[in-house]
Write an enzyme that holds these catalytic residues in place. Structure first.
Site, PDB file in Angstrom:
ATOM      1  N   GLN A 287      10.321  -4.203  10.430  1.00  0.00           N
ATOM      2  CA  GLN A 287      10.694  -5.614  11.003  1.00  0.00           C
ATOM      3  C   GLN A 287       9.561  -6.723  11.091  1.00  0.00           C
ATOM      4  O   GLN A 287       9.705  -7.817  11.354  1.00  0.00           O
ATOM      5  CB  GLN A 287      11.353  -5.350  12.288  1.00  0.00           C
ATOM      6  CG  GLN A 287      12.790  -4.676  12.231  1.00  0.00           C
ATOM      7  CD  GLN A 287      13.809  -5.428  11.307  1.00  0.00           C
ATOM      8  OE1 GLN A 287      13.906  -6.540  11.114  1.00  0.00           O
ATOM      9  NE2 GLN A 287      14.670  -4.548  10.829  1.00  0.00           N
TER      10      GLN A 287
ATOM     11  N   CYS B 201      20.845   1.639  14.819  1.00  0.00           N
ATOM     12  CA  CYS B 201      20.023   2.783  14.477  1.00  0.00           C
ATOM     13  C   CYS B 201      18.878   2.932  15.574  1.00  0.00           C
ATOM     14  O   CYS B 201      17.823   3.223  15.416  1.00  0.00           O
ATOM     15  CB  CYS B 201      19.523   2.800  13.097  1.00  0.00           C
ATOM     16  SG  CYS B 201      20.812   2.811  11.880  1.00  0.00           S
TER      17      CYS B 201
ATOM     18  N   ASP C  10       5.593   1.343  12.331  1.00  0.00           N
ATOM     19  CA  ASP C  10       6.713   1.196  11.436  1.00  0.00           C
ATOM     20  C   ASP C  10       6.859  -0.447  11.487  1.00  0.00           C
ATOM     21  O   ASP C  10       6.955  -0.946  12.584  1.00  0.00           O
ATOM     22  CB  ASP C  10       8.025   1.960  12.233  1.00  0.00           C
ATOM     23  CG  ASP C  10       9.280   1.279  11.514  1.00  0.00           C
ATOM     24  OD1 ASP C  10       9.165   0.410  10.766  1.00  0.00           O
ATOM     25  OD2 ASP C  10       9.923   1.933  11.751  1.00  0.00           O
TER      26      ASP C  10
ATOM     27  N   HIS D  40      13.408   2.665  15.867  1.00  0.00           N
ATOM     28  CA  HIS D  40      14.272   2.835  14.833  1.00  0.00           C
ATOM     29  C   HIS D  40      14.779   4.564  14.555  1.00  0.00           C
ATOM     30  O   HIS D  40      13.763   5.384  14.955  1.00  0.00           O
ATOM     31  CB  HIS D  40      14.367   2.372  13.508  1.00  0.00           C
ATOM     32  CG  HIS D  40      15.292   2.229  12.658  1.00  0.00           C
ATOM     33  ND1 HIS D  40      15.727   3.173  11.668  1.00  0.00           N
ATOM     34  CD2 HIS D  40      16.276   1.054  12.425  1.00  0.00           C
ATOM     35  CE1 HIS D  40      16.707   2.925  10.989  1.00  0.00           C
ATOM     36  NE2 HIS D  40      17.019   1.659  11.365  1.00  0.00           N
TER      37      HIS D  40
ATOM     38  N   LYS E 120      13.597  -5.583   3.281  1.00  0.00           N
ATOM     39  CA  LYS E 120      13.483  -6.615   4.414  1.00  0.00           C
ATOM     40  C   LYS E 120      12.522  -7.440   4.326  1.00  0.00           C
ATOM     41  O   LYS E 120      12.064  -8.267   5.278  1.00  0.00           O
ATOM     42  CB  LYS E 120      13.321  -5.739   5.762  1.00  0.00           C
ATOM     43  CG  LYS E 120      14.580  -4.629   5.821  1.00  0.00           C
ATOM     44  CD  LYS E 120      14.128  -3.815   7.424  1.00  0.00           C
ATOM     45  CE  LYS E 120      14.960  -2.722   7.551  1.00  0.00           C
ATOM     46  NZ  LYS E 120      16.365  -2.962   7.759  1.00  0.00           N
TER      47      LYS E 120
HETATM   48  N1  PMP Z   1      12.316   0.963  10.966  1.00  0.00           N
HETATM   49  C1  PMP Z   1      12.898  -0.259  11.589  1.00  0.00           C
HETATM   50  C2  PMP Z   1      12.247  -0.911  12.581  1.00  0.00           C
HETATM   51  C3  PMP Z   1      14.121  -0.714  11.031  1.00  0.00           C
HETATM   52  O1  PMP Z   1      14.436  -2.066  11.308  1.00  0.00           O
HETATM   53  C4  PMP Z   1      14.662   0.152   9.639  1.00  0.00           C
HETATM   54  C5  PMP Z   1      15.889  -0.435   9.012  1.00  0.00           C
HETATM   55  N2  PMP Z   1      16.901  -1.081   9.802  1.00  0.00           N
HETATM   56  C6  PMP Z   1      14.108   1.314   9.297  1.00  0.00           C
HETATM   57  C7  PMP Z   1      12.789   1.505   9.870  1.00  0.00           C
HETATM   58  C8  PMP Z   1      14.585   1.819   8.160  1.00  0.00           C
HETATM   59  O2  PMP Z   1      14.279   1.080   6.877  1.00  0.00           O
HETATM   60  P1  PMP Z   1      14.852   1.446   5.629  1.00  0.00           P
HETATM   61  O3  PMP Z   1      16.536   1.846   6.003  1.00  0.00           O
HETATM   62  O4  PMP Z   1      14.996   0.431   4.649  1.00  0.00           O
HETATM   63  O5  PMP Z   1      14.212   2.927   5.374  1.00  0.00           O
END
Ligand code: PMP
Length: 468
Positions: free
Chosen positions: A267, A428, A264, A187, A290
């Protein structure tokens, strides 16, 4: 002193039933399909009377013993609303998950009966709020398999957790000629913070390539590792390809070169059990929203020996011991890294979410989601011109797809008119899409409360779009 029981807190407290009796706050006013709403006036996706199910009757129904999605669904009020005249089908869980009433009630109860700032032992409620906040920290530690609540730093979410590591640990440990290996499927929030700190420290961000299936190329990874590698940044599950990389093995390999590993988990945490000590991860980040909790709260785990050496990245209240114009002394970690008033209600909501989520058999949930994903893959294969991205051997129920003849935004718009929420865009994760020569795709991301009937509705709508 006892911590107020947030499951009962607020019962009988005037005003803690969300919105009730408060003029203008009736939930759903103006939202079609919710009580108090104006009649739906949005156009329907088609003139057909009802969405009919295609022919996946032959497909085995995903109902492994030990978990039924109905048990989760009944707790999540929003899943019972309608959108554009249709029952909501929420397939945008990768973006955010819906909240069980236990979380919604905990927030109301906190603000209705327990609101206070924390860590200032001035009065009973400050002490109670502090206890709830620290109970949340202990719950997160238990959830992640951390050795101690002190290994957990509260943050706004995954993005802030990674920026914290980049700014605090990275600034102190990266220098010219150092490598930060970042998986191509990351991401943007696990790419850009490394680019920013690399620029300042004159380190290099090196992408780890993907295989055609969307797995991390393990041979290329092994070749990229060297004594220059300071950090490996990898997702525990990809938000666009669904890939679940072999993080434990990748971490063991990185450690042979003395590199640290940041995982990270944004997910991953809502889909399968996580044990940071078993993974031997140095850092692990996730976002509460999430994981059925409110937005604006998340957590960073760091190994205690690493956390102890980390410098403050923001200054302010709560992170100091004493302040003087000649000398300021600091609080110990994790408080050192939590400047300012934290999201106390968010922690209360996260605690309620963890209590709710962990009340289910986690392995059974994971097995159910895998069965539902297989069902969805087979059902989606009946849609002409549909291609699912990524076919890594281990994956979560994230189905990103393209549909011949339609741009992804148009697909999402069509589905929305049938009450089906999917996301379209670059998610993203532009480098992951670029790997497939794409700039945009549609994504259905499933959670424990989704059902095979909802998958059928998705497939039926897509088939109609394709004239099938
Ligand atoms: N890493 C991953 C794999 C994600 O899917 C996301 C959110 N789509 C993020 C980081 C960022 O999360 P947040 O916007 O809640 O900080």
């Amino acid at each position: 002193m006892t911590i107020p029981d947030l499951t009962t807190l607020g019962r009988g407290v005037p005003g803690t039933t969300l919105g009730a009796g408060v003029p203008g706050t009736t939930l759903g006013a103006g939202v079609p399909g919710l009580p108090g709403a104006a009649p739906a006036d949005m156009p329907r996706a088609d003139a057909a009377p009802a969405v009919t199910t295609p022919a996946p009757a032959a497909l085995p129904q995903p109902q492994p013993p030990g978990f039924s999605p109905e048990a989760a669904r009944q707790d999540v009020p929003i899943l019972h609303r309608t959108v554009n005249g249709h029952p909501l089908v929420w397939l945008d869980n990768g973006a955010t998950t819906q909240k069980p009433r236990q979380v919604i009630e905990a927030l109301g109860a906190f603000y209705g009966a327990a609101n206070s700032n924390i860590h200032r032992g001035a009065h009973t409620m400050a002490r109670e709020a502090t206890q709830m906040y620290e109970a949340g920290r202990a719950a997160v530690a238990g959830f992640l398999g951390a050795g101690s609540p002190d290994d957990i730093v509260f943050v706004r979410g995954t993005t802030e957790a990674i920026n914290l590591v980049a700014q605090s640990w990275g600034r102190a440990n990266l220098g010219p000629g150092d490598d930060i290996l970042v998986a191509t499927l990351e991401h943007h929030s696990d790419i850009v913070p490394w680019q920013l700190i690399a620029k300042e420290t004159r380190a290099r961000v090196v992408p780890i390539p993907l295989t055609p299936e969307g797995a991390i190329d393990q041979d290329a990874y092994a070749d990229l590792l060297s004594s220059r590698t300071q950090l490996v940044a990898v997702s525990h599950a990809s938000n666009v390809l669904g890939t679940v990389p072999p993080v434990k093995e990748m971490t063991a390999l990185a450690h042979r070169y003395g590199a640290k590993v940041l995982v990270d988990g944004a997910q991953a945490v809502a889909h399968f059990p996580v044990d940071v000590q078993d993974l031997d991860a140095d850092f692990y980040a996730f976002s509460g929203h999430k994981l059925f909790a409110p937005t604006g709260i998340g957590a960073l785990y760091a190994k205690p020996e690493i956390l102890q050496g980390m410098r403050p990245w923001q200054g302010g209240g709560n992170m100091i011991d004493s302040v003087d114009f000649t000398r300021t002394t600091f609080a110990p970690v994790p408080h050192l890294l939590e400047a300012g008033t934290g999201h106390i209600a968010g922690v209360v909501g996260l605690l309620a979410a963890l209590n709710w989520f962990t009340s289910f058999d986690r392995d059974a949930v994971a097995a159910y989601e895998t069965a539902l994903m297989t069902y969805a893959q087979q059902a989606l294969a009946t849609v002409p011109g549909l291609e699912v991205l990524g076919a890594a051997p281990e994956r979560i129920a994230v189905l990103t797809f393209t549909l011949a003849g339609h741009d992804p935004a148009g697909v999402a718009d069509w589905l929305d008119r049938d009450g089906i929420a999917v996301r379209a865009g670059h998610h993203c994760a532009q480098p992951a899409l670029a790997h497939y020569g794409l700039e945009s795709a549609a994504r259905a991301s499933l959670a424990l409360y989704n059902t095979s009937e909802e998958v059928d509705l998705l497939v039926a709508s897509l088939r109609r779009l394709q004239g099938a």
